[in-house]
Every structure is written in structure tokens, then in C-alpha cells.
Motif scaffolding. Structure first.
Motif, PDB file in Angstrom:
ATOM      1  N   ALA A   1       0.846  -1.193   0.000  1.00 31.06           N
ATOM      2  CA  ALA A   1       0.000   0.000   0.000  1.00 31.06           C
ATOM      3  C   ALA A   1       0.884   1.246   0.000  1.00 31.06           C
ATOM      4  CB  ALA A   1      -0.926   0.008   1.218  1.00 31.06           C
ATOM      5  N   LEU A   2       0.395   2.303  -0.632  1.00 28.18           N
ATOM      6  CA  LEU A   2       1.128   3.567  -0.715  1.00 28.18           C
ATOM      7  C   LEU A   2       0.264   4.692  -0.158  1.00 28.18           C
ATOM      8  CD1 LEU A   2       3.538   5.278  -1.737  1.00 28.18           C
ATOM      9  CD2 LEU A   2       2.343   5.469  -3.924  1.00 28.18           C
ATOM     10  N   VAL A   3       0.835   5.447   0.791  1.00 30.56           N
ATOM     11  CA  VAL A   3       0.138   6.581   1.405  1.00 30.56           C
ATOM     12  C   VAL A   3       1.037   7.798   1.309  1.00 30.56           C
ATOM     13  CG1 VAL A   3      -0.868   7.508   3.522  1.00 30.56           C
ATOM     14  CG2 VAL A   3      -1.118   5.087   2.986  1.00 30.56           C
ATOM     15  N   ARG A   4       0.478   8.947   0.933  1.00 30.95           N
ATOM     16  CA  ARG A   4       1.238  10.195   0.837  1.00 30.95           C
ATOM     17  C   ARG A   4       1.099  10.985   2.142  1.00 30.95           C
ATOM     18  NH1 ARG A   4      -0.300   8.892  -4.244  1.00 30.95           N
ATOM     19  NH2 ARG A   4       1.293   9.105  -5.851  1.00 30.95           N
ATOM     20  N   VAL A   5       2.234  11.482   2.627  1.00 28.66           N
ATOM     21  CA  VAL A   5       2.275  12.198   3.902  1.00 28.66           C
ATOM     22  C   VAL A   5       2.788  13.610   3.660  1.00 28.66           C
ATOM     23  CG1 VAL A   5       3.182  12.205   6.237  1.00 28.66           C
ATOM     24  CG2 VAL A   5       2.745  10.033   5.087  1.00 28.66           C
ATOM     25  N   ASP A   6       2.030  14.610   4.090  1.00 31.43           N
ATOM     26  CA  ASP A   6       2.420  16.012   3.957  1.00 31.43           C
ATOM     27  C   ASP A   6       3.120  16.470   5.242  1.00 31.43           C
ATOM     28  OD1 ASP A   6       1.276  16.270   1.404  1.00 31.43           O
ATOM     29  OD2 ASP A   6      -0.699  16.645   2.270  1.00 31.43           O
ATOM     30  N   LEU A   7       4.321  17.048   5.084  1.00 33.89           N
ATOM     31  CA  LEU A   7       5.108  17.506   6.225  1.00 33.89           C
ATOM     32  C   LEU A   7       5.439  18.982   6.081  1.00 33.89           C
ATOM     33  CD1 LEU A   7       7.713  14.586   6.518  1.00 33.89           C
ATOM     34  CD2 LEU A   7       5.517  14.798   7.699  1.00 33.89           C
ATOM     35  N   THR A   8       5.741  19.602   7.207  1.00 29.73           N
ATOM     36  CA  THR A   8       6.241  20.971   7.205  1.00 29.73           C
ATOM     37  C   THR A   8       7.766  20.923   7.280  1.00 29.73           C
ATOM     38  OG1 THR A   8       6.219  21.209   9.607  1.00 29.73           O
ATOM     39  CG2 THR A   8       4.167  21.705   8.424  1.00 29.73           C
TER      40      THR A   8
ATOM     41  N   HIS B   1       6.165  12.469  14.904  1.00 26.69           N
ATOM     42  CA  HIS B   1       5.348  11.259  15.076  1.00 26.69           C
ATOM     43  C   HIS B   1       3.986  11.505  14.430  1.00 26.69           C
ATOM     44  CE1 HIS B   1       3.696   7.642  16.990  1.00 26.69           C
ATOM     45  NE2 HIS B   1       2.600   8.363  17.176  1.00 26.69           N
ATOM     46  N   ARG B   2       3.514  10.544  13.654  1.00 28.72           N
ATOM     47  CA  ARG B   2       2.224  10.679  12.986  1.00 28.72           C
ATOM     48  C   ARG B   2       1.391   9.412  13.178  1.00 28.72           C
ATOM     49  NH1 ARG B   2       1.749  14.449   8.748  1.00 28.72           N
ATOM     50  NH2 ARG B   2       2.560  16.424   9.542  1.00 28.72           N
ATOM     51  N   ASP B   3       0.101   9.593  13.350  1.00 26.66           N
ATOM     52  CA  ASP B   3      -0.878   8.510  13.294  1.00 26.66           C
ATOM     53  C   ASP B   3      -1.599   8.637  11.960  1.00 26.66           C
ATOM     54  OD1 ASP B   3      -0.293   7.467  15.817  1.00 26.66           O
ATOM     55  OD2 ASP B   3      -1.622   8.901  16.811  1.00 26.66           O
ATOM     56  N   ILE B   4      -1.388   7.676  11.081  1.00 23.65           N
ATOM     57  CA  ILE B   4      -1.866   7.763   9.708  1.00 23.65           C
ATOM     58  C   ILE B   4      -3.043   6.822   9.503  1.00 23.65           C
ATOM     59  CG2 ILE B   4      -1.212   7.445   7.281  1.00 23.65           C
ATOM     60  CD1 ILE B   4       1.669   8.006   8.167  1.00 23.65           C
ATOM     61  N   GLU B   5      -4.123   7.336   8.907  1.00 19.00           N
ATOM     62  CA  GLU B   5      -5.287   6.517   8.588  1.00 19.00           C
ATOM     63  C   GLU B   5      -5.057   5.823   7.247  1.00 19.00           C
ATOM     64  OE1 GLU B   5      -8.035   6.028  10.458  1.00 19.00           O
ATOM     65  OE2 GLU B   5      -7.144   7.229  12.064  1.00 19.00           O
ATOM     66  N   VAL B   6      -5.201   4.505   7.222  1.00 20.64           N
ATOM     67  CA  VAL B   6      -4.964   3.709   6.023  1.00 20.64           C
ATOM     68  C   VAL B   6      -6.198   2.865   5.734  1.00 20.64           C
ATOM     69  CG1 VAL B   6      -3.458   2.036   4.895  1.00 20.64           C
ATOM     70  CG2 VAL B   6      -2.515   3.596   6.597  1.00 20.64           C
TER      71      VAL B   6
ATOM     72  N   ARG C   1     -12.358  -5.023   3.817  1.00 20.01           N
ATOM     73  CA  ARG C   1     -11.817  -3.664   3.722  1.00 20.01           C
ATOM     74  C   ARG C   1     -12.175  -2.893   4.989  1.00 20.01           C
ATOM     75  NH1 ARG C   1      -8.153  -3.138  -0.184  1.00 20.01           N
ATOM     76  NH2 ARG C   1      -8.400  -0.880   0.101  1.00 20.01           N
ATOM     77  N   ALA C   2     -11.219  -2.183   5.519  1.00 20.59           N
ATOM     78  CA  ALA C   2     -11.461  -1.402   6.735  1.00 20.59           C
ATOM     79  C   ALA C   2     -10.430  -0.292   6.835  1.00 20.59           C
ATOM     80  CB  ALA C   2     -11.414  -2.298   7.973  1.00 20.59           C
ATOM     81  N   ARG C   3     -10.750   0.702   7.639  1.00 22.17           N
ATOM     82  CA  ARG C   3      -9.827   1.809   7.916  1.00 22.17           C
ATOM     83  C   ARG C   3      -9.149   1.543   9.246  1.00 22.17           C
ATOM     84  NH1 ARG C   3      -8.864   6.857   6.035  1.00 22.17           N
ATOM     85  NH2 ARG C   3     -10.474   6.537   4.462  1.00 22.17           N
ATOM     86  N   ARG C   4      -7.818   1.637   9.245  1.00 22.59           N
ATOM     87  CA  ARG C   4      -7.072   1.400  10.461  1.00 22.59           C
ATOM     88  C   ARG C   4      -6.014   2.489  10.641  1.00 22.59           C
ATOM     89  NH1 ARG C   4      -2.235  -1.584   9.175  1.00 22.59           N
ATOM     90  NH2 ARG C   4      -2.165  -2.138   6.966  1.00 22.59           N
TER      91      ARG C   4
ATOM     92  N   ASP D   1       3.684  -4.686   2.370  1.00 17.02           N
ATOM     93  CA  ASP D   1       4.376  -3.568   3.018  1.00 17.02           C
ATOM     94  C   ASP D   1       3.609  -2.271   2.794  1.00 17.02           C
ATOM     95  OD1 ASP D   1       6.327  -5.376   3.715  1.00 17.02           O
ATOM     96  OD2 ASP D   1       7.613  -4.891   2.001  1.00 17.02           O
ATOM     97  N   LEU D   2       3.829  -1.322   3.669  1.00 20.04           N
ATOM     98  CA  LEU D   2       3.244   0.015   3.540  1.00 20.04           C
ATOM     99  C   LEU D   2       4.360   0.996   3.209  1.00 20.04           C
ATOM    100  CD1 LEU D   2       0.873   2.023   3.849  1.00 20.04           C
ATOM    101  CD2 LEU D   2       1.457   2.186   6.281  1.00 20.04           C
ATOM    102  N   TYR D   3       4.146   1.813   2.184  1.00 19.86           N
ATOM    103  CA  TYR D   3       5.122   2.822   1.780  1.00 19.86           C
ATOM    104  C   TYR D   3       4.521   4.200   2.027  1.00 19.86           C
ATOM    105  CZ  TYR D   3       7.828  -0.834  -0.515  1.00 19.86           C
ATOM    106  OH  TYR D   3       8.576  -1.958  -0.766  1.00 19.86           O
ATOM    107  N   LEU D   4       5.306   5.062   2.666  1.00 13.86           N
ATOM    108  CA  LEU D   4       4.909   6.448   2.910  1.00 13.86           C
ATOM    109  C   LEU D   4       5.714   7.340   1.972  1.00 13.86           C
ATOM    110  CD1 LEU D   4       4.886   6.528   6.827  1.00 13.86           C
ATOM    111  CD2 LEU D   4       3.018   5.936   5.276  1.00 13.86           C
ATOM    112  N   GLU D   5       5.036   8.060   1.096  1.00 10.33           N
ATOM    113  CA  GLU D   5       5.711   8.977   0.182  1.00 10.33           C
ATOM    114  C   GLU D   5       5.609  10.392   0.750  1.00 10.33           C
ATOM    115  OE1 GLU D   5       5.872   8.682  -4.346  1.00 10.33           O
ATOM    116  OE2 GLU D   5       4.362  10.220  -4.004  1.00 10.33           O
ATOM    117  N   VAL D   6       6.761  11.021   0.963  1.00 12.66           N
ATOM    118  CA  VAL D   6       6.841  12.295   1.684  1.00 12.66           C
ATOM    119  C   VAL D   6       6.714  13.477   0.722  1.00 12.66           C
ATOM    120  CG1 VAL D   6       8.363  13.760   3.067  1.00 12.66           C
ATOM    121  CG2 VAL D   6       8.232  11.307   3.520  1.00 12.66           C
TER     122      VAL D   6
END
Length: 371
Positions: free
Chosen positions: A112-119, A128-133, A206-209, A242-247
Motif C-alpha cells: 500500500a502507498l500513502v502520501r504524507v504532507d510535512l512541514t 510522530h504521525r498517526d496515519i489513517e490507512v 476492507r477497513a480503515r485502520r 508492506d506500507l510505503y509512505l511517500e513524503v
């Protein structure tokens, strides 16, 4: 093995509609709900398997070309096609199985791929982030068994648990045995009489975690962080992918990044540039004192050590580099103008002139002031 045409009671040149009518007629007679006898149950399985083969044009063509042990000996018997020979010697049969070895329902889940926005502040210090997937998770009802609670898969009566159906084929090389996935159990070797009603027999839903992650300092836009085993759960409760976080790092109004250093521009009045001064600026770490020496020039760089970015694989932080921009007043009252003129007489500054050419000077200056 019984000939499929004989099982359904149709001619070898029967049309698809005739095959369907014959199957429906026999199914009504032999269905376990109508005829509970053991012989009827066995015949019903044979009828169903024969219909599965003959109702599929591709399977019927392969069957007609080769047939099985019950199809030889008559006038219609013939040599197997070259496709059967190639299937025998080059792993034919499809389905990703080998003869005598059924497929496993458990498979690895997808990544799975999730995009994360950072400052920029997140990049400097880490965050530290809690990410909804939204992914596939293990079915809580059946715990990945795919079966209704209290039930379990049963061995396929057609392939007897091997997941394969073998056929003897006549070819130019003689009689050879070919294998193909059992169409009744799809090559698994077992069937599920009572699929789980929650996941429809998939073993997952399917569920959100929420996934908790510590994002290290020093990341940059486009970087992908890998979290092994945090992706989708596989079919039938198989191992997670695996889970991939794209910054993605948002631009800052004041600071910009140059490797592990931070860049900023400090506007200094002409008077402060002449006389020198001290100032407190707001860095990403909080307030920091900065000394501006007497006679500082536009484009000079002031460095504050250790106020930059911590490297992704390191401990020593970069620096905060501040480029000076001298601001010349555009409007002066008569008294101020007279004072500047008096200063000019006393200091006798050199008249404007062309300086010696330095390659890259303009690009260097632009680099100091970039944001």
C-alpha cells in the motif's frame, strides 16, 4: 474417467444450448436436496464437472483434441494437439500449480502507498504521525479461514485433494499424461461448502485502520519510507504486504533547504549596515541572537552553527545561513538628506564604477538570497 459427453448424455457435436439443457435436466434429478442417495451425489458431482468443461469453449476444445481415458477407443479418438504436448513438457495447465500439489488459499497481501504532507519544521526535528490507512484487514468472524464459524474446507471429490486433473493424451510421442487445475476447486484441492458471510469467503475485509509511525528528521519530498508488514493482509489471512509512505514537504515562507543547511534572508537598514547592530531572529528552534558587524555588505552571509537540519543518516545538524540584504531608503526628509550629504563629504566614497568581472558572481548572489 467417464467421458463427459456420456455423463451428460449428449452427442459429441451437441450445441452449447443442448449441453445446458442436458445439465439442467440431470441437475434437477440428482441434486442432493431432491435425491439424497449417495449414488446420486456422486453422479451430481460428475455431471457438474462435465458441464464445467463442456460449457467452456476453450476447455471443450482441449478436451475434444485429447480426451481422457474414457474417451479413447472409438471412431472419434485421435491424436492430441501440439498444444497438449507443449503443456506436458513446458509446464502447461495454468493456474500456477504443479501436478500433485494444490494451490494455497493463503497469499501475500499487496503493498500500500500513502502520501504524507510535512512541514519544514517536521523535517528539521522529525515527527510522530498517526496515519489513517484504508486497506484489507483480517476478517474477525472467520480469522482468515474463509469458512463460516464451526465449519471447515472439505477435500474436493473430483481431484481428491490434489488440485489437478490428469488426462492421458495420445500424441506423436506416444501416450503422455497432462495435468490442469481442477475446475471444481480451482486448483486448491478443497472446497468451502459454507463461506463466511462477513468476508464472502475471502478471509479479509476492507477497513480503515491507524498506523503509528515516527518519521525521522532529514526526509525530503519524493522520499519513500517502507514499513514492512503494514500493508494489506493477504487472501485467506495470508501475510501482510508492506506500507510505503511517500513524503511531500511544504515550502516555508521564510526558510528554505540546501542539503542539511537552512537558508534565510535578513533585511538590514543602511544605518545598521554602516554602524553594525545585534538582532534576535526567530529560527525554527526559537529565538536566536545574531550579531551584524559594522560595514556589512549586501550579499554577505552570516552563519549560525547547528541550527539546520539533522541528516537522515547522521547526528550532526547543519547550519542556518543568513544572507544580508541592505535596504536603502527610497524617501528622505530634507534634514535626513542633509545628514547623508554631510556623511558623503566626510567619507568621500568612491564614485560608482564598474568592478572587475567575476564569473558566477550573479548566480552566487542569487543563491544567497533564494528562498
Amino acid at each position: 474417467m467417464a467421458d463427459h459427453y456420456e455423463v451428460l448424455g449428449v452427442a459429441r457435436d451437441a450445441s452449447p444450448e443442448e449441453i445446458k439443457k442436458a445439465y439442467r435436466r440431470l441437475a434437477r434429478q440428482l441434486h442432493p436436496d431432491v435425491n439424497p442417495g449417495e449414488d446420486a451425489a456422486e453422479r451430481f458431482k460428475l455431471v457438474t464437472h462435465a458441464y464445467d468443461v463442456l460449457s467452456d469453449p476453450d476447455q471443450r476444445q482441449r478436451y475434444d483434441l485429447g480426451g481422457d481415458s474414457g474417451a479413447f477407443g472409438g471412431a472419434g479418438a485421435g491424436f492430441g494437439g501440439f498444444s497438449d504436448i507443449f503443456e506436458t513438457f513446458f509446464g502447461g495447465g495454468g493456474g500456477g500449480t504443479r501436478a500433485g500439489r494444490p494451490r494455497s488459499r493463503r497469499e501475500r497481501g499487496q503493498d500500500a502507498l500513502v502520501r504524507v504532507d510535512l512541514t519544514l519544521g517536521d523535517v528539521v526535528f522529525g515527527v510522530h504521525r498517526d496515519i489513517e490507512v484504508d486497506t484489507a484487514v483480517l476478517c474477525e468472524t472467520c480469522q482468515g479461514s474463509c469458512c463460516q464459524p464451526g465449519t471447515q474446507p472439505v477435500t474436493c471429490d473430483i481431484c481428491h485433494g490434489s488440485g489437478q486433473i490428469q488426462r492421458t493424451v495420445r500424441s506423436l510421442l506416444g501416450n503422455v499424461v497432462t495435468s490442469q487445475p481442477c475446475t471444481t476447486c480451482q486448483g486448491y484441492g478443497t472446497t468451502i461448502p459454507y463461506p463466511c458471510s462477513t468476508c464472502q469467503g475471502q478471509g479479509r475485509v476492507r477497513a480503515r485502520r491507524t498506523v503509528s509511525i515516527d518519521i525521522p528528521a532529514g526526509v525530503e519530498t519524493g522520499l519513500r519510507l517502507q514499513l514492512p508488514g503494514s500493508g494489506e493482509v493477504g487472501p485467506a489471512g495470508g501475510p501482510n504486504g508492506d506500507l510505503y509512505l511517500e513524503v511531500t514537504v511544504a515550502s516555508h515562507d521564510v526558510f528554505s533547504r540546501d542539503g542539511d543547511d537552512l537558508l534565510a534572508t535578513l533585511e538590514v537598514s543602511m544605518i545598521d549596515a554602516i554602524l553594525g547592530t545585534s538582532v534576535t531572529i526567530d529560527s525554527l528552534d526559537g529565538p536566536v541572537d545574531l550579531e551584524i558587524r559594522q560595514g556589512v555588505q549586501a550579499g554577505d552571509e552570516l552563519t549560525i552553527r547547528g541550527r539546520g537540519i539533522t541528516p537522515l543518516r547522521g547526528e550532526q545538524r547543519g547550519d542556518l545561513r543568513v544572507a544580508v540584504q541592505v535596504v536603502t531608503p527610497s524617501h528622505l526628509d530634507p534634514k535626513s538628506r542633509a545628514l547623508v550629504q554631510e556623511l558623503a563629504k566626510r567619507t568621500r566614497p568612491a564614485p560608482p564604477h564598474l568592478a572587475e568581472f567575476h564569473p558566477g558572481l550573479f548566480s552566487k548572489l542569487r543563491g544567497k538570497f533564494k528562498r
